[in-house]
Write a protein that holds these residues in place. Structure first.
Motif, PDB file in Angstrom:
ATOM      1  N   THR A 104      51.072  16.612 -53.723  1.00 12.70           N
ATOM      2  CA  THR A 104      52.514  16.528 -54.004  1.00 12.70           C
ATOM      3  C   THR A 104      53.382  16.838 -52.787  1.00 12.70           C
ATOM      4  OG1 THR A 104      52.855  18.867 -54.602  1.00 12.70           O
ATOM      5  CG2 THR A 104      51.995  17.413 -56.331  1.00 12.70           C
ATOM      6  N   ALA A 129      47.434  21.698 -57.613  1.00 10.05           N
ATOM      7  CA  ALA A 129      48.479  20.846 -57.026  1.00 10.05           C
ATOM      8  C   ALA A 129      48.632  21.241 -55.557  1.00 10.05           C
ATOM      9  CB  ALA A 129      49.801  21.025 -57.762  1.00 10.05           C
ATOM     10  N   GLY A 168      53.663  12.501 -56.076  1.00 12.33           N
ATOM     11  CA  GLY A 168      52.836  13.096 -57.118  1.00 12.33           C
ATOM     12  C   GLY A 168      53.570  13.410 -58.406  1.00 12.33           C
ATOM     13  N   LYS A 169      54.881  13.135 -58.432  1.00 14.35           N
ATOM     14  CA  LYS A 169      55.677  13.490 -59.612  1.00 14.35           C
ATOM     15  C   LYS A 169      55.177  12.784 -60.869  1.00 14.35           C
ATOM     16  CE  LYS A 169      60.408  13.737 -61.406  1.00 14.35           C
ATOM     17  NZ  LYS A 169      61.839  13.654 -61.080  1.00 14.35           N
ATOM     18  N   THR A 215      50.596  21.218 -52.245  1.00 14.58           N
ATOM     19  CA  THR A 215      52.032  21.082 -51.955  1.00 14.58           C
ATOM     20  C   THR A 215      52.281  20.727 -50.486  1.00 14.58           C
ATOM     21  OG1 THR A 215      52.240  23.439 -51.424  1.00 14.58           O
ATOM     22  CG2 THR A 215      52.596  22.785 -53.728  1.00 14.58           C
ATOM     23  N   LEU A 247      58.658  22.630 -56.280  1.00 12.04           N
ATOM     24  CA  LEU A 247      57.860  21.681 -57.062  1.00 12.04           C
ATOM     25  C   LEU A 247      58.339  21.640 -58.511  1.00 12.04           C
ATOM     26  CD1 LEU A 247      55.392  19.720 -56.972  1.00 12.04           C
ATOM     27  CD2 LEU A 247      54.058  21.595 -57.926  1.00 12.04           C
TER      28      LEU A 247
END
Length: 203
Positions: A175, A139, A182-183, A141, A38
């Motif tokens: 993300t 966040a 999600g960047k 993942t 990430l």
């Protein structure tokens, strides 16, 4: 968006970290949650944070300079099974000392594997952050590793648990390092945290 990222220094002692003269945002999560991937996706530098199939690879507090403006910090994962109890205690003390004493820390991004049911260790860590007044966002993942419906279900279940603990939903992002999902949203959030820190510093 991040334009420039470079490794600065690694430490085992929070007191030896770089001078707290600029905003700092830390990333942490359970071992093997996809933290390095990430970080590399967000910065656009493939080998910036070292990725590994072996959980517990990050054992130091790693500082990176971002756009010559702020520090991104890669912290050791928690919940590693294959280390000695003594080492685990030392790591936990290093992480808790860092999170509670670092004056320029303006946010912690806690990574949660979106493929899993809520894990006690993640909820306990977030509860600890709340008790210690450590500002965090979540966040999720690996969103590309299952169907969108399953991701949404797991995210909702986890967020419901957080509402039970905190009475509200924290800032969160879904993300995928592989798909760069999600960047933009997470990068924008990091920039907001840094800008707020800088504005407060100038007052």
């Amino acid at each position: 968006m991040i334009r420039k990222a470079a490794f600065l220094v690694s430490n085992t002692d929070p007191k030896k970290c770089p001078k707290p003269d600029r905003a700092e945002i830390a990333f942490i999560g359970r071992s093997n949650v996809g933290k390095s991937s990430l970080i590399n996706m967000l910065t656009g530098v493939k080998e910036l944070a070292k990725t590994s199939q072996k959980p517990g690879k990050t054992q130091l507090i790693n500082h990176f300079t971002i756009d010559d403006r702020w520090y991104l910090v890669d912290l050791p994962g928690y919940g590693f099974a294959k280390v000695s109890k003594d080492k685990k205690v030392k790591w936990e003390k290093m992480i808790s000392d860092y999170l509670t004493t670092r004056a320029n820390l303006c946010g912690v991004i806690v990574l949660i594997d979106s493929r899993l049911e809520p894990q006690t260790i993640d909820l306990e860590f977030l509860n600890w952050c709340g008790e210690e007044g450590v500002p965090f966002a979540v966040a999720f993942t690996k969103a590309d590793k299952q169907s969108k419906t399953q991701t949404e279900k797991n995210v909702r279940t986890f967020l419901n648990k957080l509402v039970e603990i905190f009475g509200e939903t924290p800032d969160y992002f879904v993300t995928s390092a592989e798909k760069a999902q999600g960047k933009e949203e997470l990068s924008g959030f990091l920039n907001e945290l840094v800008s707020e820190f800088e504005a407060e510093g100038r007052n």
